[in-house]
Design a protein around this motif. Structure first.
Motif, PDB file in Angstrom:
ATOM      1  N   ASN A 113      38.834  31.440  19.724  1.00 14.91           N
ATOM      2  CA  ASN A 113      39.061  31.992  21.058  1.00 14.91           C
ATOM      3  C   ASN A 113      39.334  33.484  21.029  1.00 14.91           C
ATOM      4  N   LYS A 137      35.236  35.000  17.452  1.00 15.59           N
ATOM      5  CA  LYS A 137      34.148  34.280  18.109  1.00 15.59           C
ATOM      6  C   LYS A 137      32.812  34.980  17.889  1.00 15.59           C
ATOM      7  N   SER A 177      34.277  32.024  32.210  1.00 14.60           N
ATOM      8  CA  SER A 177      34.422  30.788  31.452  1.00 14.60           C
ATOM      9  C   SER A 177      35.625  30.905  30.532  1.00 14.60           C
ATOM     10  N   ASN A 178      36.504  29.921  30.622  1.00 17.66           N
ATOM     11  CA  ASN A 178      37.716  29.890  29.791  1.00 17.66           C
ATOM     12  C   ASN A 178      38.541  31.170  29.895  1.00 17.66           C
ATOM     13  N   GLY A 179      38.656  31.682  31.119  1.00 12.55           N
ATOM     14  CA  GLY A 179      39.486  32.857  31.346  1.00 12.55           C
ATOM     15  C   GLY A 179      38.886  34.173  30.910  1.00 12.55           C
ATOM     16  N   LYS A 180      37.578  34.192  30.638  1.00 11.89           N
ATOM     17  CA  LYS A 180      36.918  35.416  30.186  1.00 11.89           C
ATOM     18  C   LYS A 180      35.728  35.731  31.082  1.00 11.89           C
ATOM     19  N   GLN A 193      42.600  35.001  33.637  1.00 13.70           N
ATOM     20  CA  GLN A 193      43.019  34.029  32.620  1.00 13.70           C
ATOM     21  C   GLN A 193      43.403  32.674  33.225  1.00 13.70           C
ATOM     22  N   PHE A 240      39.378  28.471  34.740  1.00 13.56           N
ATOM     23  CA  PHE A 240      38.634  27.711  33.732  1.00 13.56           C
ATOM     24  C   PHE A 240      37.137  27.995  33.854  1.00 13.56           C
ATOM     25  N   LEU A 241      36.640  27.998  35.107  1.00  6.36           N
ATOM     26  CA  LEU A 241      35.215  28.197  35.345  1.00  6.36           C
ATOM     27  C   LEU A 241      34.994  28.937  36.650  1.00  6.36           C
ATOM     28  N   TYR A 277      42.779  26.495  35.979  1.00  4.84           N
ATOM     29  CA  TYR A 277      43.533  25.615  35.081  1.00  4.84           C
ATOM     30  C   TYR A 277      44.662  24.949  35.881  1.00  4.84           C
TER      31      TYR A 277
END
Length: 212
Positions: free
Chosen positions: A81, A86, A159-162, A191, A194-195, A208
């Motif tokens: 992460n 990554k 996606s995933n807070g990014k 952050q 989630f999506l 989230y």
């Protein structure tokens, strides 16, 4: 100990460790093709296949080998992460075509030829690179193509807070617009998301769960 019994015990232990990895890391991790997953499978297969028939290696030693490797894989998965990790381990999506213009350098980087690129374009029902708004090579080697008429990108903006800045650029917006849009929906931080999807000109967010 009987050689057949020894091989059988090692085989069962190997299967059990693989099942343990699937439960810990998730089934999806074993269904996608990334450099990390390939290395993981090669090494685990080498450990099980190369040691299972070697009678000089005890069951305890064999179990230690596969448990150490499993621990290494889990640690790397947890570290993935981190952006730098990554990028090194999984890689990043690569834009091959943007607004009808082919990036030849990126095509060479991912190892796709002109014929292969045009084959993927034709498979999408298009016949020229000029009809392609964006062609992106995903980290699993799949090529995703967005045509000029598409109002909805095939990748999420968040996606995933990014933030996926490449997709922001494709839809003609910037980070300032994105932050303003999520604030309007009552979300303060990227952050917390989630999506984030851009569908027909609208931003749809999945956050989230809040920890009480």
């Amino acid at each position: 100990m009987n050689i057949y019994l020894l091989v059988g015990i090692k085989f069962i232990l190997g299967i059990m460790v693989m099942i343990l990895q699937i439960h810990i890391l998730g089934k999806y991790e074993f269904s996608i093709n990334t450099p990390l997953n390939q290395i993981q499978n090669y090494v685990l297969g080498g450990i099980i296949g190369g040691v299972i028939y070697n009678t000089s290696i005890s069951i305890i030693t064999f179990l230690i080998f596969i448990l150490i490797w499993s621990l290494v894989v889990i640690i790397v998965k947890l570290l993935v992460n981190i952006k730098a990790v990554k990028s090194l381990v999984v890689g990043n999506p690569v834009i091959l075509i943007k607004n009808g213009k082919v990036n030849v350098e990126n095509c060479a980087k991912v190892g796709i030829s002109a014929d292969q690129l045009m084959l993927h374009i034709r498979m999408e029902g298009l016949f020229s690179t000029k009809e392609v708004k964006s062609a992106i090579m995903e980290t699993n080697g799949k090529l995703t193509i967005i045509d000029m008429q598409s109002a909805t990108p095939k990748f999420p903006i968040i996606s995933n807070g990014k933030i996926n800045r490449d997709i922001l650029e494709v839809i003609g917006h910037d980070e300032k617009w994105l932050l303003s849009s999520i604030n309007e929906q009552g979300v303060e931080n990227i952050q917390d998301i989630f999506l984030g999807e851009y569908v027909n000109g609208e931003l749809n967010l999945t956050t989230y769960p809040k920890i009480i």
